[in-house]
Write an enzyme that holds these catalytic residues in place. Structure first.
Site, PDB file in Angstrom:
ATOM      1  N   THR A 117       5.404  84.912  27.178  1.00 52.16           N
ATOM      2  CA  THR A 117       5.520  86.368  27.237  1.00 52.16           C
ATOM      3  C   THR A 117       6.040  86.955  25.927  1.00 52.16           C
ATOM      4  OG1 THR A 117       6.858  88.126  28.224  1.00 52.16           O
ATOM      5  CG2 THR A 117       7.761  85.937  28.348  1.00 52.16           C
ATOM      6  N   TYR A 146      14.679  86.785  31.792  1.00 53.19           N
ATOM      7  CA  TYR A 146      13.260  86.447  31.944  1.00 53.19           C
ATOM      8  C   TYR A 146      12.713  85.850  30.646  1.00 53.19           C
ATOM      9  CZ  TYR A 146       8.218  87.200  32.147  1.00 53.19           C
ATOM     10  OH  TYR A 146       6.858  87.031  32.067  1.00 53.19           O
TER      11      TYR A 146
HETATM   12  N1  LIG Z   1       2.099  90.513  34.360  1.00 58.25           N
HETATM   13  C1  LIG Z   1       2.452  90.594  33.077  1.00 58.25           C
HETATM   14  O1  LIG Z   1       2.409  91.689  32.446  1.00 58.25           O
HETATM   15  C2  LIG Z   1       2.878  89.350  32.338  1.00 58.25           C
HETATM   16  C3  LIG Z   1       3.236  89.476  30.994  1.00 58.25           C
HETATM   17  C4  LIG Z   1       3.616  88.330  30.299  1.00 58.25           C
HETATM   18  C5  LIG Z   1       3.610  87.087  30.918  1.00 58.25           C
HETATM   19  N2  LIG Z   1       3.271  86.987  32.202  1.00 58.25           N
HETATM   20  C6  LIG Z   1       3.269  85.663  32.832  1.00 58.25           C
HETATM   21  O2  LIG Z   1       2.034  85.441  33.497  1.00 58.25           O
HETATM   22  C7  LIG Z   1       2.217  84.585  34.616  1.00 58.25           C
HETATM   23  C8  LIG Z   1       1.537  85.170  35.843  1.00 58.25           C
HETATM   24  O3  LIG Z   1       2.092  86.431  36.120  1.00 58.25           O
HETATM   25  P1  LIG Z   1       1.448  87.415  37.195  1.00 58.25           P
HETATM   26  O4  LIG Z   1       1.613  88.797  36.680  1.00 58.25           O
HETATM   27  O5  LIG Z   1       0.094  86.937  37.593  1.00 58.25           O
HETATM   28  O6  LIG Z   1       2.454  87.227  38.417  1.00 58.25           O
HETATM   29  P2  LIG Z   1       2.178  86.998  39.979  1.00 58.25           P
HETATM   30  O7  LIG Z   1       3.496  87.131  40.658  1.00 58.25           O
HETATM   31  O8  LIG Z   1       1.058  87.847  40.454  1.00 58.25           O
HETATM   32  O9  LIG Z   1       1.684  85.490  40.016  1.00 58.25           O
HETATM   33  C9  LIG Z   1       2.549  84.399  40.075  1.00 58.25           C
HETATM   34  C10 LIG Z   1       1.947  83.392  41.055  1.00 58.25           C
HETATM   35  O10 LIG Z   1       2.736  82.221  41.052  1.00 58.25           O
HETATM   36  C11 LIG Z   1       3.029  81.840  42.394  1.00 58.25           C
HETATM   37  N3  LIG Z   1       4.310  81.118  42.338  1.00 58.25           N
HETATM   38  C12 LIG Z   1       5.505  81.611  41.917  1.00 58.25           C
HETATM   39  N4  LIG Z   1       6.438  80.635  41.959  1.00 58.25           N
HETATM   40  C13 LIG Z   1       5.810  79.505  42.395  1.00 58.25           C
HETATM   41  C14 LIG Z   1       6.229  78.163  42.614  1.00 58.25           C
HETATM   42  N5  LIG Z   1       7.493  77.780  42.414  1.00 58.25           N
HETATM   43  N6  LIG Z   1       5.313  77.271  43.050  1.00 58.25           N
HETATM   44  C15 LIG Z   1       4.029  77.647  43.256  1.00 58.25           C
HETATM   45  N7  LIG Z   1       3.571  78.894  43.063  1.00 58.25           N
HETATM   46  C16 LIG Z   1       4.454  79.803  42.638  1.00 58.25           C
HETATM   47  C17 LIG Z   1       3.049  83.147  43.165  1.00 58.25           C
HETATM   48  O11 LIG Z   1       2.832  82.986  44.563  1.00 58.25           O
HETATM   49  C18 LIG Z   1       1.923  83.904  42.482  1.00 58.25           C
HETATM   50  O12 LIG Z   1       0.670  83.617  43.075  1.00 58.25           O
HETATM   51  C19 LIG Z   1       3.731  84.391  34.732  1.00 58.25           C
HETATM   52  O13 LIG Z   1       4.062  83.136  34.179  1.00 58.25           O
HETATM   53  C20 LIG Z   1       4.322  85.514  33.901  1.00 58.25           C
HETATM   54  O14 LIG Z   1       5.572  85.171  33.366  1.00 58.25           O
HETATM   55  C21 LIG Z   1       2.903  88.089  32.947  1.00 58.25           C
HETATM   56  O1  LIG Z   2       7.929 102.813  37.072  1.00 56.93           O
HETATM   57  C1  LIG Z   2       8.020 102.487  35.870  1.00 56.93           C
HETATM   58  C2  LIG Z   2       7.678 101.196  35.407  1.00 56.93           C
HETATM   59  C3  LIG Z   2       7.838 100.911  34.070  1.00 56.93           C
HETATM   60  N1  LIG Z   2       8.300 101.841  33.207  1.00 56.93           N
HETATM   61  C4  LIG Z   2       8.439 101.526  31.781  1.00 56.93           C
HETATM   62  O2  LIG Z   2       7.183 101.085  31.311  1.00 56.93           O
HETATM   63  C5  LIG Z   2       7.352 100.065  30.316  1.00 56.93           C
HETATM   64  C6  LIG Z   2       6.596  98.834  30.740  1.00 56.93           C
HETATM   65  O3  LIG Z   2       7.253  98.282  31.881  1.00 56.93           O
HETATM   66  P1  LIG Z   2       6.581  97.171  32.828  1.00 56.93           P
HETATM   67  O4  LIG Z   2       7.511  96.943  33.961  1.00 56.93           O
HETATM   68  O5  LIG Z   2       5.180  97.573  33.126  1.00 56.93           O
HETATM   69  O6  LIG Z   2       6.489  95.901  31.884  1.00 56.93           O
HETATM   70  P2  LIG Z   2       7.606  95.188  30.997  1.00 56.93           P
HETATM   71  O7  LIG Z   2       7.332  95.617  29.574  1.00 56.93           O
HETATM   72  O8  LIG Z   2       8.972  95.388  31.528  1.00 56.93           O
HETATM   73  O9  LIG Z   2       7.270  93.663  31.208  1.00 56.93           O
HETATM   74  C7  LIG Z   2       5.956  93.140  31.283  1.00 56.93           C
HETATM   75  O10 LIG Z   2       5.547  92.667  30.047  1.00 56.93           O
HETATM   76  C8  LIG Z   2       6.437  91.773  29.473  1.00 56.93           C
HETATM   77  C9  LIG Z   2       5.841  91.379  28.151  1.00 56.93           C
HETATM   78  O11 LIG Z   2       5.893  92.486  27.259  1.00 56.93           O
HETATM   79  C10 LIG Z   2       6.740  90.614  30.429  1.00 56.93           C
HETATM   80  O12 LIG Z   2       6.079  89.460  30.199  1.00 56.93           O
HETATM   81  C11 LIG Z   2       6.785  90.933  31.909  1.00 56.93           C
HETATM   82  O13 LIG Z   2       6.406  89.828  32.723  1.00 56.93           O
HETATM   83  C12 LIG Z   2       5.910  92.020  32.304  1.00 56.93           C
HETATM   84  O14 LIG Z   2       6.356  92.488  33.548  1.00 56.93           O
HETATM   85  C13 LIG Z   2       8.866  99.842  30.210  1.00 56.93           C
HETATM   86  O15 LIG Z   2       9.346 100.585  29.153  1.00 56.93           O
HETATM   87  C14 LIG Z   2       9.416 100.401  31.514  1.00 56.93           C
HETATM   88  O16 LIG Z   2      10.728 100.896  31.414  1.00 56.93           O
HETATM   89  C15 LIG Z   2       8.642 103.108  33.634  1.00 56.93           C
HETATM   90  O17 LIG Z   2       9.074 103.954  32.857  1.00 56.93           O
HETATM   91  N2  LIG Z   2       8.488 103.396  34.966  1.00 56.93           N
END
Ligand SMILES: NC(=O)c1ccc[n+]([C@@H]2O[C@H](COP(=O)([O-])OP(=O)(O)OC[C@H]3O[C@@H](n4cnc5c(N)ncnc54)[C@H](O)[C@@H]3O)[C@@H](O)[C@H]2O)c1
Ligand SMILES: O=c1ccn([C@@H]2O[C@H](COP(=O)(O)OP(=O)(O)O[C@H]3O[C@H](CO)[C@H](O)[C@H](O)[C@H]3O)[C@@H](O)[C@H]2O)c(=O)[nH]1
Length: 330
Positions: free
Chosen positions: A118, A142
């Site tokens: 991330t 995180y």
């Molecule tokens: N969503 C974002 O903006 C974002 C940004 C940066 C990195 N990531 C990374 O991407 C990956 C996926 O994120 P996502 O947004 O799809 O989240 P998500 O919560 O939709 O997916 C996570 C999945 O992992 C499964 N899971 C969690 N813990 C588990 C465990 N111990 N054993 C087996 N399964 C388990 C959950 O059931 C789910 O299906 C994560 O590693 C997250 O850190 C996400």
């Molecule tokens: O209801 C909301 C939700 C978010 N935000 C703002 O929008 C921006 C983005 O927030 P998100 O919650 O969408 O995402 P984050 O940047 O906190 O984090 C996301 O991106 C990260 C990487 O940049 C991580 O990996 C993390 O898993 C993923 O959730 C932040 O400034 C947050 O404060 C708001 O103002 N209102």
């Protein structure tokens, strides 16, 4: 050769599964505990092993049974503010369990690992756009929990002769352009998801967390990457590793930042709904600006994004949110 996708029933993992199937990979196996994922997010030809990534016996048996050579590790807890209130839960889920998984996977014969890291590992970067070689300095549990897993993977790969690609995702958004998957977590905290829910009346309003940041309009800047583009980056990473390519760490973003207020304007414009917006104090753990230095992945892997367009991303997210409502799912 088969691929094991941990967290494949989740938001990003399910798009990876679709990308693998679309690209003709005939054996895709998912291990997921369904804590935040959904079995219906998986196509029927995919094998779902329901369980914990830290269950080493289950992981080893799965790898041996399906002759898996490559692991794509998505499973994690992902909400930054939750990691601030429950750090030990995040270190368990993202660091301790990843350690168990990596050990079991290497022991059972996995040769290649792609790890979902991330942008949060950079914390509040002094340089924006942020290059991969900037020393990581996460400002929330995180980000720290993920950085430690990067380090474990790097050390284990060196010691055991496996190869890896660490992908540092910036803010992932949007949905499968063919409407097969999207962000389905009902109480998701991600900005674009929450804004589309506000536009569709599923939430009464949207809160802006902080308008006093040192940014042009005072709200935080983020680099929003479309989820299928991100899945495609994993496919090229997989081909790279299977082709004997070197281990590497790469940012996944477009190299352009949008403020929270700009994103809200786009969601209002695309949806045609002027939903209520409340200006609130800063949220714990948020860096003010984070934008990807986005050149290295293009140069190293030849990744070419297809969906670098915020209006398009928001249009997909809205369509998915509407479809979820119609299906009475979440
Ligand atoms: N969503 C974002 O903006 C974002 C940004 C940066 C990195 N990531 C990374 O991407 C990956 C996926 O994120 P996502 O947004 O799809 O989240 P998500 O919560 O939709 O997916 C996570 C999945 O992992 C499964 N899971 C969690 N813990 C588990 C465990 N111990 N054993 C087996 N399964 C388990 C959950 O059931 C789910 O299906 C994560 O590693 C997250 O850190 C996400
Ligand atoms: O209801 C909301 C939700 C978010 N935000 C703002 O929008 C921006 C983005 O927030 P998100 O919650 O969408 O995402 P984050 O940047 O906190 O984090 C996301 O991106 C990260 C990487 O940049 C991580 O990996 C993390 O898993 C993923 O959730 C932040 O400034 C947050 O404060 C708001 O103002 N209102």
């Amino acid at each position: 050769m088969a691929v094991l996708v941990t967290g494949g029933a989740g938001y990003i993992g399910s798009h990876m599964v679709l990308a693998l199937i679309d690209a003709g990979h005939d054996e895709v196996v998912v291990i997921d505990d369904l804590s935040t994922g959904f079995d219906w997010a998986l196509p029927p030809e995919v094998t779902l092993v329901r369980g914990d990534v830290a269950d080493q016996a289950l992981v080893a048996e799965t790898i041996r049974t399906h002759k898996i050579d490559a692991l794509a590790h998505f499973a994690a807890k992902i909400v930054v503010p939750d990691s601030v209130s429950d750090p030990l839960g995040y270190y368990l889920a993202n660091t301790v369990k990843s350690r168990a998984l990596i050990e079991a996977a290497i022991g059972a014969g996995v040769r290649h690992v792609i790890f979902s890291s991330t942008a949060a590992v950079y914390g509040e970067p002094a340089v924006v756009p942020v290059p991969e070689d900037l020393t990581p300095n996460p400002i929330n549990p995180y980000g720290r929990s993920k950085l430690m897993t990067e380090w474990m993977l790097e050390d284990a790969a060196r010691a055991h002769g496996i190869s890896y690609v660490v992908l540092r995702y910036f803010n992932v958004a949007g949905a499968d352009p063919r409407g097969r998957s999207g962000q389905s977590t009902p109480n998701a905290t991600h900005l674009i998801k929450v804004a589309t829910q506000a536009a569709l009346g599923k939430r009464s309003h949207l809160e802006v967390f902080g308008t006093d940041y040192p940014t042009p309009d005072g709200s935080c800047l983020r680099d929003y990457i479309q989820v299928s583009d991100l899945a495609a980056a994993h496919l090229v990473a997989l081909n790279h590793l299977r082709g004997g390519g070197a281990s590497m760490t790469l940012n996944c973003g477009y190299g352009r930042g949008y403020s929270v207020l700009e994103v809200i304007d786009v969601v209002k414009s695309v949806s045609g709904v002027d939903f209520p917006v409340k200006l609130s104090p800063r949220r714990a753990g948020d860096p003010s600006r984070i934008v990807a230095g986005a050149d290295r992945i293009r140069a190293e892997l030849g990744w070419v994004p297809q969906h670098d367009d915020l209006r398009g991303i928001v249009t997909q997210a809205l369509a998915w949110e509407e479809a979820l409502g119609r299906r009475n799912r979440v």
